[in-house]
Design an enzyme around this catalytic site. Structure first.
Site, mmCIF file in Angstrom:
data_model
loop_
_atom_site.group_PDB
_atom_site.id
_atom_site.type_symbol
_atom_site.label_atom_id
_atom_site.label_comp_id
_atom_site.label_asym_id
_atom_site.label_seq_id
_atom_site.Cartn_x
_atom_site.Cartn_y
_atom_site.Cartn_z
ATOM 1 C CG HIS A 291 -28.402 -9.869 11.137
ATOM 2 N ND1 HIS A 291 -28.605 -9.776 9.775
ATOM 3 C CD2 HIS A 291 -28.954 -10.851 11.458
ATOM 4 C CE1 HIS A 291 -29.450 -11.159 9.545
ATOM 5 N NE2 HIS A 291 -29.584 -11.718 10.674
ATOM 6 C CG HIS B 102 -32.650 -13.258 14.280
ATOM 7 N ND1 HIS B 102 -33.777 -13.372 13.460
ATOM 8 C CD2 HIS B 102 -31.725 -13.404 13.592
ATOM 9 C CE1 HIS B 102 -33.360 -13.426 12.035
ATOM 10 N NE2 HIS B 102 -31.937 -13.168 12.095
ATOM 11 C CG ASP C 138 -37.040 -15.828 17.101
ATOM 12 O OD1 ASP C 138 -35.717 -15.112 17.015
ATOM 13 O OD2 ASP C 138 -37.584 -16.303 16.330
ATOM 14 N N GLY D 233 -35.369 -17.003 7.649
ATOM 15 C CA GLY D 233 -35.525 -18.198 7.474
ATOM 16 C C GLY D 233 -34.576 -19.314 6.689
ATOM 17 C CG HIS E 284 -31.904 -13.386 6.829
ATOM 18 N ND1 HIS E 284 -32.771 -12.360 7.449
ATOM 19 C CD2 HIS E 284 -31.023 -13.870 7.850
ATOM 20 C CE1 HIS E 284 -32.272 -12.349 8.753
ATOM 21 N NE2 HIS E 284 -31.475 -13.365 8.933
ATOM 22 C CD GLU F 126 -27.272 -17.345 7.407
ATOM 23 O OE1 GLU F 126 -26.916 -17.653 8.653
ATOM 24 O OE2 GLU F 126 -28.296 -17.154 7.048
ATOM 25 C CG HIS G 178 -26.138 -13.620 7.236
ATOM 26 N ND1 HIS G 178 -25.499 -13.923 8.286
ATOM 27 C CD2 HIS G 178 -27.560 -13.958 7.393
ATOM 28 C CE1 HIS G 178 -26.101 -14.121 9.274
ATOM 29 N NE2 HIS G 178 -27.325 -14.189 8.974
ATOM 30 C CG ASP H 29 -27.667 -14.535 13.100
ATOM 31 O OD1 ASP H 29 -28.913 -13.840 12.760
ATOM 32 O OD2 ASP H 29 -27.263 -15.275 12.156
ATOM 33 C CG ASP H 30 -30.102 -16.272 15.871
ATOM 34 O OD1 ASP H 30 -31.231 -16.239 15.900
ATOM 35 O OD2 ASP H 30 -29.635 -16.314 14.627
#
Length: 363
Positions: free
Chosen positions: A15, A17, A19, A184, A214, A217, A238, A295-296
């Site tokens: 998991h 991302h 971006d 999102g 997703h 979460e 999540h 994740d990010d």
């Protein structure tokens, strides 16, 4: 937080991302090259603005992308480069297999409605975005000896894009792309059931495209139920709030559902209240099927070690549990069975475990 290594061994990350994992230097480079202003012109200052240190909300977190995505979106060179660099980044973290996810539409500026990030219309389609990312990932694989596959994201607020996302999954199936995702703002009421998303996931089932969503979460266990029963997801992104519905949680445990857990993310997005026990502790205690992921990491200013350190230092996770969860991540990956077996053999070798002993690691 301690800087000591929590698990200095081979890891699997499911998991992540694209971006949300861009190098700050790269953002600054394309800001200057393309003449697109940013709110800061040094790495340190820009990282402060993009990054998070304290808990907020999922919608607040999502606004962070507005700061830097206009610099990357619509630029062929930048898109290929960030795909290459994410492999380089993860190789340093001892990741041997990763699944990278992104929305092709959020990186395009042509044949996408609305055009994201207030870009002027250009000539880069979502289809070409996927091809560019594939090129960068493949070059990264070869350069850094990390196996990489990708997942294409539908966006909850744009159900009109979802069928095209599904078609791109079909077109590029096994050309790095292995699955579809729904990402999102989970706080958009009823978004799991929007007709565009449902149609895309129904076609994914018919077409043999793997599925993750997703869910749970910041949303309720009911959102997880919708992901499982309506969208037929094979993994849950999540999924922390699943444990609030004991019957659903026990059912998913019996079905060996895989939860893509992101501990540090869940703290900073407000998905987890640190005054309560994190769902991952329940997953560990019940020997459930889950993985640990970043994740990010750009926004959370983290590496995989950040997440491992949290659950080791604050939640009592052991090296044996780290091995178990990575083996389960490999088993729950969206690789074909023969490639999955190769990945598992690599982990068994790196962990100095026999397959027979590893059989005892099953959830």
């Amino acid at each position: 937080m301690s800087k000591s290594i929590a698990f200095d061994n081979s890891k699997v990350e499911l998991h992540l991302h694209l971006d949300g994992a861009i190098n700050v230097k790269t953002i600054l480079y394309y800001s200057k090259k393309r003449g697109i202003p940013l709110p800061a012109d040094t790495e340190e200052e820009l990282q402060k603005i993009i990054g998070m240190d304290n808990p907020t909300s999922l919608p607040d977190f999502l606004t962070k992308f507005n700061i830097y995505m206009p610099v990357i979106a619509g630029c062929r060179e930048a898109i290929k480069r960030i795909a290459y660099e994410i492999v380089e980044m993860k190789a340093k973290e001892r990741v041997v297999y990763m699944e990278v996810r992104y929305s092709p539409h959020l990186l395009a500026n042509f044949k996408v409605d609305p055009i994201p990030w207030n870009q002027a219309e250009g000539d880069l389609t979502p289809d070409e975005v996927v091809d560019l990312v594939n090129q960068g990932l493949r070059e990264g694989e070869q350069a850094f000896n990390v196996k990489v596959r990708s997942i294409l994201c539908c966006m909850r607020h744009q159900p009109s894009w979802s069928l095209e996302v599904l078609e791109l999954c079909k077109k590029y199936h096994q050309n790095t792309v292995v699955a579809i995702d729904l990402a999102g703002d989970e706080t958009i009421v009823g978004s799991s059931l929007f007709p565009g998303h449902r149609a895309a996931y129904e076609e994914a089932v018919k077409s043999g495209i793997h599925r993750t969503v997703h869910a749970g979460e910041v949303g309720s266990a009911e959102v997880v139920r919708e992901a499982v029963d309506v969208l037929k997801t094979e993994r849950v992104g999540h999924g922390y709030h699943t444990v609030e519905d004991e019957a659903l949680y026990q059912r998913l445990r019996r079905e060996n559902m895989h939860f893509e857990v992101c501990p540090w993310s869940s703290y900073l997005t407000g998905a987890w209240n640190p005054k309560t026990e994190h769902a991952v502790v329940r997953f560990k205690n019940d020997q459930a099927n889950y993985s640990i992921n970043t994740d990010d990491p750009l926004i959370f200013k983290s590496t995989l070690n950040t997440d491992y350190q949290i659950i080791k230092g604050d939640m009592g996770f052991t090296e044996e549990e780290f091995k178990r969860l990575n083996i389960n991540a490999a088993k729950s990956s969206f690789l074909p069975e023969d490639e999955k077996r190769e990945l598992l053999d690599r982990l068994y070798k790196d962990y100095n475990m026999s397959p027979q002993k590893a059989a005892g690691q099953d959830p």
